[in-house]
Design a protein around this motif. Structure first.
Motif, PDB file in Angstrom:
ATOM      1  N   HIS A 199       0.888  -1.218   0.079  1.00  0.00           N
ATOM      2  CA  HIS A 199      -0.003  -0.117   0.088  1.00  0.00           C
ATOM      3  C   HIS A 199       0.837   1.134   0.014  1.00  0.00           C
ATOM      4  N   PRO A 249       2.070  -0.338   8.827  1.00  0.00           N
ATOM      5  CA  PRO A 249       2.521  -1.197  10.018  1.00  0.00           C
ATOM      6  C   PRO A 249       2.004  -1.133  11.252  1.00  0.00           C
ATOM      7  N   GLU A 258       5.264 -10.629  13.321  1.00  0.00           N
ATOM      8  CA  GLU A 258       3.923 -10.455  13.438  1.00  0.00           C
ATOM      9  C   GLU A 258       3.281  -9.636  12.284  1.00  0.00           C
ATOM     10  N   LEU A 285       0.489 -11.146   9.526  1.00  0.00           N
ATOM     11  CA  LEU A 285      -0.757 -10.496  10.231  1.00  0.00           C
ATOM     12  C   LEU A 285      -1.971 -11.139   9.132  1.00  0.00           C
ATOM     13  N   ARG A 304       6.130  -8.746   2.836  1.00  0.00           N
ATOM     14  CA  ARG A 304       5.011  -9.163   3.255  1.00  0.00           C
ATOM     15  C   ARG A 304       4.087  -9.489   1.928  1.00  0.00           C
ATOM     16  N   TYR A 357       2.887 -13.845   0.283  1.00  0.00           N
ATOM     17  CA  TYR A 357       1.357 -14.213   0.071  1.00  0.00           C
ATOM     18  C   TYR A 357       1.676 -15.298  -1.348  1.00  0.00           C
TER      19      TYR A 357
END
Lengths: 340, 505, 339
Positions: free
Chosen positions: B88, B93, B101, B105, B160, B164
C-alpha cells in the motif's frame, strides 16, 4: 418526520399500558424515591405500591440520587395534576424549592424517610413528614451492644474495662449515617461503659467495601477490636465475611457485630449466630404511613394514618402535628423470628 | 489474444466519492509474467483503481476478472485468497508489534492442540528468516516495527506482499522511501517474481524506474485511462505529455514576481529530535518563491513545521525582517506573519463538517468579534464572499460543508483562510497533492499572484515539474540536511535528484 | 538495525529495565513504604488478603484489558459483574433460607449458579460486541448504554414479589466456599485468578485472536488490508470480557456471601484505571497481562494500605487519584517521543 411520529405513538402506547389499570375516579399520586437501588427504600416503595392497589393511581419515579432530576419529576407531577405528592428527597436541605412548587399549586406534600428542617416544613401548611427518628436507630444499636457487654465480661478482651470498637460508616454526608455513628456510641457511654474508637471509615453502605475495610483493620488492630458497629446490615455482613476469613465464629472465637435495617440476610446471620443484633427501620409501616397520609390528603380529607399518631417535630403526639414518627424495633436472637 | 491468459482484467470501472469522480470507465489488462506500470499525476486515480481491484473499494460500475474468473471482492481477505497481494502507498505497520507478526498478520501459523489453536511463534520466526534470506533483506524478525526506519518498514512491506505467494502483486509507490541501492534490490526481486510468471502492477512517479522495469505502461489522467503502451515506445517526455495532457510549457502560469529584500533568514537550525533535520540555513526574499525539494524522509515538513513553532528546535537562529525571533507555537507564528498550509489537508487542514465560511474564518476569528463579544456575521460574510470570488472557489454556497467540495476547492478555501490573516510568508506543504490537474493550474496562478503582490513563499513539492516550474530558487534537502540551493536556470531534474540523494548509500 | 540494538544492549540495560518495569517498581515502592510505616501490613495474612481481594478485580481488569488494547472500552463491566453476582446468588440460596428469591427452587448442582453467571456475562459481552461490530456504535456509547440497561435488568430481576428488591443472602456453604475456602492452603480465589491470568496470557500472546487484537488496536487499517476480520475479533473480545465479568460476579457473590443490585457499581472505572496504570494504552495496541495484574495490585495495595495506615476516607480518594495520574505519567514516558 414519519419516524418521529411513530416513536411518539409507541411511547404513548407504552406509557398508557402502565397507567390505564385503575378506575378513573381514583386520585393520582406522584411518588419519588431518592434512588431505586437502595434496599430499604425498595421495601418502602413496595409497601406503598401494594397499599395503593385499587385505591390510587401511582406514578413512581426513580430520582437516581440526583436532586435536580427529582425537581424535574415533581414539576412533571404538578403538570399532570397529581392530587398529592409523596417525596423521598435526595437532598433534604433542598426542600424549600419543592415546598414552594407544591404550595404554588396547593398540592399536599408528604415527605418521607429523609427529614427536612423544621423551619422549611413550617412554610407550607400541607407539608407532612413520615419517618423514623434516625437517632433512635443508633441508640438501639448501642443498647444492644451495651446489653451484651454487661452480660459477657469475656467480651473485654484486654480486660482494661474499656470497649474498643471500629465503626463502618455508610456515607459521611448522610444524616442517618451521622446519627447512627453518634448515637450508638452515646447509648453505650450512657450505660456507663467507657469506649475507645480504634478506627472508623466509610464503606458507602456496600458489602464488598465493608469486607475490604474490615480485613484491613484486622491487620492493623489484630486482637484489639472488641466490637464492630456498622451503619447498616449490608456493611455488617461484609464485616462478618472478613471476620470469618480471619478465623472468627469458630472454635469459640467470637466478635459482636451490629447493624441496622434487619434485612433478610441479616436475620439469617442472626439465626446462624454471626450477627449480634440489628435494628429494624420498619419499612412496611413507614410505607404504609406514607401512603395513608398521601391518600387521605389526595381525597381532600384531614391527614390520617393508622400507623402512629400525628406528632410534632420533637416526637410529642399532637393532633395538629405534621409529623408521623414510625418507631424502630430492636432485633436480636430473642425476637428475630417475628420479622422473617 | 486469448482472454484467459490474462492475470487481471478490469473493464469499465467507475467510482465516485462525494464531490469527485475518481474513476471514469477505466479498463486495463495485465498479462502474467509482466510488470505493468500505472502512471499518472496525483489524483489521476491509480491508487483508487488498485483499491477497487484489492476489494477495499467497491466500484460503482464495471467488472473485474482475475485469471479469467469474474470476481467481486468484498474485502481484502477475499482478494488475498484469490491470489492478489498489495503493497500500500500509505504504509500500514502495526507499530508496537514485532516485524514477523506484521508479516504474518491475518494468517499466523498455528499448532493445533485439539480444542485450541496456538500461534506457532517458532515457525513464524523460521518462516520470516527464510523469507528475508530469500529476498536478501536484513531485518531482525523480532524487532519492534516502531524502532525501524521508514525504508526498512517499506522493505518489510515488500517482503510481506511477496510472502503471500500471490499471482498478482500490486505495488503502490513501493520505492517512495527507498535509497537507490534498495530500489535496485527491489528490482531484482521484481525480475525474479516476473520470471516465475507472476504479474506485477507497479505504480510510481519516477520515470526512470518505470522505463527500467516495466513491460507495459498504462497512463491515467483525471480518473480516465489515456492509453496503454509497451514501455519500449515511451520516453520521459512522452509520458509527461500524456499524463498532463498538454505541453509542459503551459503547465504553469507566467510569473511576474520580483524578489526584493530578505524577509526571513534561517541559520543553522537543528531539530530537537535527533533523527530529524540539522544545521539548515537559507534565506527567503520578499516576493520570492523558494522551492523545497527532496525525497520522502528528507525532513522538509519537519523543517517548516519547526519554523512555524509546531515542533521543538534545539539550536539555530530565525530572523524575520532582520529581527531575531523565537516562535514557540502557531499563535506566535501567525503574529509574526507566517501562514502554513499543511501537507495532510484532510487531517490537519480542513474541518470537514464545518462550512466553507467557518473554514475560511477560523484562523482569523478574533477579527470578527464585535463590541459585545459576539461574532459579526455580516463582516465575516463579506470577507468570505470576497475570498470565494477572488480565488474562484466553486461551492454551492458559503454554508456548504467543506467536505463536499473537490480537493482543489478545499485547498483554495485553506488559501483563503490564511490570506485573511494577511501573512508575509506563506509556507505551502504539497499544496497540489490530490488535486485535479485543472485545479492545479488555478492554485499555481494564486501562488504566482501572491508572489507578485510581494508575499514570500516557501513551496514544498515532491512533483519535480511543479518544483522546477514554480520556484525562483530551489533548496534541496537530503536526510535532514540542506544539500544545496539551485537558482531558476541551474535547476534541472537531474541536479535536484543528485542533491536529494547525496547522503544516501 | 538489529546489530546496532544488540551492541548498545548491555549499556542501556539497567536504565531500560527500570523504565520498562517502572510500574513494578512503583508497586514494590508502595509495599515497602506502607510496610515501613505499619509493619503489620506485611503480615502474610494481610498480603494474602490483598491478593484475595485483588483476585476478583484482576479478573475484571483482564476482561476490560483485552477490549482496551483493541481500541474499545467497556463501561458496562461493573454492572455486568453485579448482574452476574445477583444471578449466581439467586440460584445458590440455601433451601432453609426464609427469604429465598425463588421460593420453590430446588437445590441445584453447584455448577449451575456459576454457569448462569458466566452465561449472563457472555450474553452482555456478545450484545456489546454486536453493537460495536455491526451497528458501528462507538464503544464508549455502546457500553454506556449497556451499563444503564444492565442495571435496569438486574433491578428488574431482583425486584419481584413478595419480598420486592432485597439483598440476596443465605448462600449455600459449598457456593461461598468457592470464594472463601482454600485448596492446598491456597485461597481458591487466588488460584482461580491465577488460572484466568494464565489463560488470558495465552490467548493474548499465543492465539490468533490475541495477535489480531493487538493488530487491530495498533493499526486498524493494517488489519483490514491484511484480511483480518475486524467484526469477528471485536465480537470475540467483548464476549471474552463478558465471560470474565460473569466469573468475577459469581466469585464476588461467593466471597461476600450475598449480592445486591448495586454490586459492581463503578468497578469498570477501577478496572480501566488499573489497566492504564499497568501500561495499557487507551489509544490501543499496547498492553500486557503482567501490566494489568500489576495495575490491579497497585490499586488494591493502596486501598488496603491506606486503611491500614488510618488515612481518612477523603484523603484516600485524593491519594488514589494522584497515584493513578502519576503512575500513568511515569509509564507513558517510554512512548512519548519528542516531536
Amino acid at each position: 418526520m414519519k419516524r418521529t411520529v411513530s416513536i411518539l405513538v409507541a411511547l404513548v402506547l407504552v406509557l398508557s399500558v402502565g397507567v390505564g389499570m385503575v378506575a378513573q375516579t381514583a386520585p393520582k399520586i406522584g411518588v419519588c424515591i431518592y434512588k431505586f437501588d437502595d434496599t430499604f427504600m425498595s421495601y418502602v416503595r413496595n409497601t406503598i405500591e401494594t397499599a395503593a392497589k385499587g385505591k390510587a393511581i401511582l406514578s413512581v419515579q426513580d430520582s437516581m440520587y440526583d436532586q435536580p432530576r427529582q425537581n424535574d419529576q415533581v414539576d412533571q407531577f404538578l403538570v399532570e395534576g397529581m392530587k398529592s405528592l409523596a417525596i423521598n428527597m435526595v437532598d433534604p436541605s433542598a426542600v424549600s424549592v419543592l415546598i414552594g412548587k407544591a404550595a404554588k399549586k396547593k398540592v399536599p406534600l408528604v415527605l418521607f424517610n429523609r427529614e427536612p428542617a423544621a423551619a422549611d416544613m413550617a412554610k407550607y401548611a400541607m407539608a407532612y413528614y413520615v419517618g423514623a427518628k434516625a437517632q433512635e436507630s443508633g441508640t438501639m444499636e448501642g443498647e444492644i451492644v451495651a446489653d451484651y457487654w454487661k452480660k459477657n465480661p469475656s467480651a473485654d478482651l484486654n480486660k482494661d474495662g474499656v470497649l474498643q470498637y471500629v465503626m463502618l460508616i455508610g456515607d459521611p454526608s448522610n444524616t442517618d449515617a451521622k446519627y447512627r455513628t453518634e448515637f450508638s456510641i452515646k447509648a453505650v457511654t450512657a450505660a456507663g461503659i467507657k469506649v475507645q474508637k480504634l478506627a472508623e471509615d466509610t464503606a458507602m453502605w456496600d458489602r464488598p467495601k465493608a469486607q475490604e475495610k474490615m480485613a484491613a483493620w484486622l491487620t492493623a488492630y489484630a486482637g484489639k477490636i472488641e466490637v464492630v458497629f456498622a451503619n447498616n446490615d449490608d456493611m455488617a455482613l461484609g464485616a462478618i465475611e472478613a471476620l470469618k476469613a480471619a478465623g472468627y465464629f469458630k472454635d469459640g472465637k467470637y466478635m459482636p457485630v451490629v447493624g441496622v435495617d434487619a434485612t433478610p440476610p441479616a436475620l439469617d446471620a442472626l439465626e446462624q449466630g454471626y450477627l449480634l443484633g440489628t435494628v429494624l427501620n420498619d419499612a412496611k409501616r413507614q410505607g404504609l404511613a406514607t401512603f395513608e397520609l398521601a391518600y387521605s390528603l389526595a381525597l381532600g380529607k384531614p391527614a390520617s394514618t393508622t400507623v402512629a399518631p400525628l406528632a410534632n417535630a420533637d416526637g410529642k403526639p399532637d393532633p395538629k402535628g405534621k409529623y408521623v414518627w414510625v418507631p424502630y424495633v430492636k432485633v436480636t436472637k430473642d425476637n428475630y423470628k417475628a420479622f422473617k | 489474444m486469448n482472454e484467459h491468459s490474462l492475470a487481471v482484467e478490469m473493464r469499465g470501472i467507475s467510482k465516485s466519492f462525494p464531490g469527485v469522480k475518481a474513476l471514469d470507465d477505466v479498463s486495463i489488462q495485465v498479462r502474467p509474467g509482466t510488470v505493468h506500470a500505472l502512471m499518472g499525476e496525483n489524483g489521476a486515480g491509480k491508487s483508487t483503481l488498485m483499491k477497487c481491484l484489492f476489494g477495499i473499494y467497491r466500484p460503482d460500475q464495471g467488472s473485474i476478472e482475475v485469471s479469467g474468473k469474474p470476481r467481486s471482492f468484498q474485502g481484502a481477505r477475499q482478494a488475498l485468497d484469490a491470489g492478489i497481494s498489495m503493497i500500500h502507498q500509505e504504509l500500514h505497520p502495526v507499530p508496537f508489534r514485532s516485524v514477523m507478526e506484521n508479516i504474518w498478520l491475518g494468517r499466523y501459523p498455528t499448532v493445533n492442540l485439539g480444542l485450541f489453536k496456538l500461534v506457532d511463534n517458532r515457525r513464524m520466526l523460521r518462516d520470516t528468516r527464510a523469507l528475508f534470506a530469500d529476498l536478501a533483506i536484513d531485518i531482525d524478525p523480532r524487532a519492534w516495527v516502531q524502532t525501524l526506519s521508514v525504508s526498512k518498514i517499506q522493505s518489510m512491506e515488500i517482503a510481506r506482499a511477496v510472502s503471500y505467494d500471490a499471482r498478482v502483486i500490486i505495488m503502490d509507490e513501493p520505492t517512495s522511501s527507498l535509497t537507490e541501492l534498495e530500489v535496485e534490490h527491489l528490482f531484482g526481486i521484481i525480475r525474479k517474481l516476473r520470471s516465475e510468471g507472476r504479474a506485477i502492477i507497479y505504480i510510481s512517479h519516477k520515470m526512470e524506474e518505470i522505463l527500467e522495469i516495466a513491460d507495459e505502461v498504462t497512463i491515467m489522467r483525471d480518473g480516465r485511462r489515456v492509453g496503454t503502451y509497451p514501455s519500449g515506445e515511451l520516453t520521459t517526455d512522452l509520458i509527461i505529455n500524456r499524463m498532463v495532457g498538454r505541453d509542459l510549457t503551459h503547465r504553469f502560469p507566467p510569473r511576474e514576481n520580483v524578489p526584493g529584500e530578505i524577509v526571513l533568514s534561517v541559520e543553522g537550525l537543528t531539530s530537537a529530535n535527533s533523527r530529524s533535520f540539522r544545521d539548515v540555513s537559507f534565506e527567503l526574499r520578499k516576493g520570492e518563491i523558494l522551492g523545497l525539494g527532496g525525497l520522502v524522509g528528507a525532513q522538509r515538513t519537519e523543517l517548516v513545521e519547526s519554523i512555524f513553532g509546531l515542533r521543538m528546535v534545539k539550536s539555530g537562529r530565525i530572523r524575520v525582517k532582520g529581527e531575531e525571533v523565537r516562535i514557540r507555537d502557531s499563535i506566535q507564528a501567525k503574529r509574526r506573519g507566517f501562514a502554513l498550509l499543511t501537507e495532510e489537508r484532510r487531517s490537519t487542514g480542513i474541518f470537514p463538517v464545518l462550512s466553507v465560511r467557518d473554514n475560511t474564518l477560523i484562523a482569523n476569528i478574533r477579527r470578527y468579534v464585535n463590541r459585545i463579544g459576539l461574532l459579526d456575521r455580516r463582516r465575516g460574510n463579506e470577507d468570505v464572499q470576497r475570498s470565494v470570488e477572488l480565488l474562484r472557489i466553486k461551492t454551492p454556497g458559503n454554508d456548504t460543508k467543506i467536505e463536499s467540495l473537490s480537493g482543489g476547492n478545499q485547498q483554495k478555501v485553506i488559501f483563503a483562510r490564511w490570506l485573511l490573516t494577511d501573512p508575509d510568508i506563506l509556507i505551502l506543504d504539497e499544496p497540489t497533492r490530490g488535486i485535479d490537474v485543472g485545479a492545479k493550474y488555478e492554485i499555481y496562478s494564486i501562488i504566482a499572484d501572491l508572489a507578485k503582490r510581494g508575499k514570500s513563499i516557501i513551496l514544498i513539492s515532491s512533483e519535480m515539474p511543479e518544483l522546477l516550474g514554480m520556484s525562483d530558487r530551489v533548496l534541496v534537502m537530503c536526510e535532514g540536511r540542506a544539500t544545496g540551493v539551485l537558482d531558476g536556470k541551474g535547476a534541472t531534474q537531474e541536479r535536484v535528484m543528485e542533491l536529494a540523494t547525496q547522503f544516501m548509500t | 538495525m538489529s546489530t546496532l540494538a544488540r551492541a548498545e544492549g548491555p549499556r542501556r540495560s539497567i536504565a531500560e529495565l527500570a523504565s520498562k518495569n517502572a510500574i513494578v517498581l512503583v508497586l514494590l515502592g508502595l509495599v515497602l513504604v506502607i510496610g515501613a510505616a505499619r509493619p503489620s501490613f506485611l503480615n502474610p495474612e494481610n498480603l494474602v488478603n490483598i491478593l484475595r481481594i485483588s483476585s476478583v478485580r484482576a479478573i475484571i481488569a483482564l476482561g476490560v484489558g483485552g477490549i482496551l488494547i483493541m481500541r474499545g472500552t467497556d463501561l458496562s463491566a461493573g454492572r455486568t459483574v453485579g448482574f452476574a453476582a445477583v444471578v449466581a446468588a439467586s440460584l445458590a440460596q440455601r433451601d432453609d433460607y426464609a427469604s429465598k428469591l425463588f421460593k420453590d427452587l430446588p437445590m441445584l448442582p453447584l455448577l449451575v449458579p456459576v454457569l448462569a453467571a458466566l452465561g449472563v456475562g457472555l450474553l452482555v459481552g456478545l450484545l456489546n460486541g454486536s453493537v460495536v461490530a455491526f451497528l458501528k456504535v462507538p464503544p464508549f456509547i455502546a457500553t454506556l448504554g449497556m451499563m444503564v440497561i444492565v442495571y435496569g435488568a438486574v433491578s428488574l430481576y431482583v425486584d419481584r414479589p413478595p419480598m420486592g428488591a432485597q439483598p440476596l443472602g443465605g448462600l449455600r456453604e459449598d457456593f461461598t466456599n468457592i470464594g472463601t475456602g482454600d485448596t492446598l492452603t491456597i485461597p481458591n480465589l487466588i488460584l482461580i485468578a491465577a488460572l484466568v491470568t494464565l489463560v488470558t496470557y495465552v490467548i493474548l500472546n499465543r492465539t490468533r485472536l490475541g495477535k489480531n487484537v493487538y493488530a487491530i488496536g495498533g493499526n486498524p487499517e493494517a488489519a483490514v488490508v491484511s484480511g483480518v476480520s475486524v467484526w469477528r475479533n471485536t465480537l470475540l473480545v467483548y464476549a471474552f470480557g463478558g465471560l470474565l465479568y460473569g466469573l468475577a460476579g459469581a466469585l464476588l457473590a461467593a466471597r461476600t456471601g450475598g449480592a445486591t443490585n448495586n454490586y459492581g457499581q463503578m468497578y469498570e472505572l477501577d478496572a480501566i484505571a488499573a489497566c492504564v496504570i499497568g501500561g495499557v494504552s487507551t489509544s490501543g495496541g499496547i498492553g500486557t497481562v503482567g501490566g494489568m495484574i500489576t495495575g490491579v495490585l497497585i490499586f488494591e495495595v493502596l486501598n488496603n494500605g491506606l486503611v491500614v495506615l488510618g488515612v481518612s476516607a477523603y484523603w484516600q480518594q485524593i491519594v488514589k487519584g494522584i497515584i493513578i495520574v502519576a503512575a500513568v505519567a511515569i509509564d507513558i514516558q517510554k512512548y512519548v517521543r519528542k516531536r
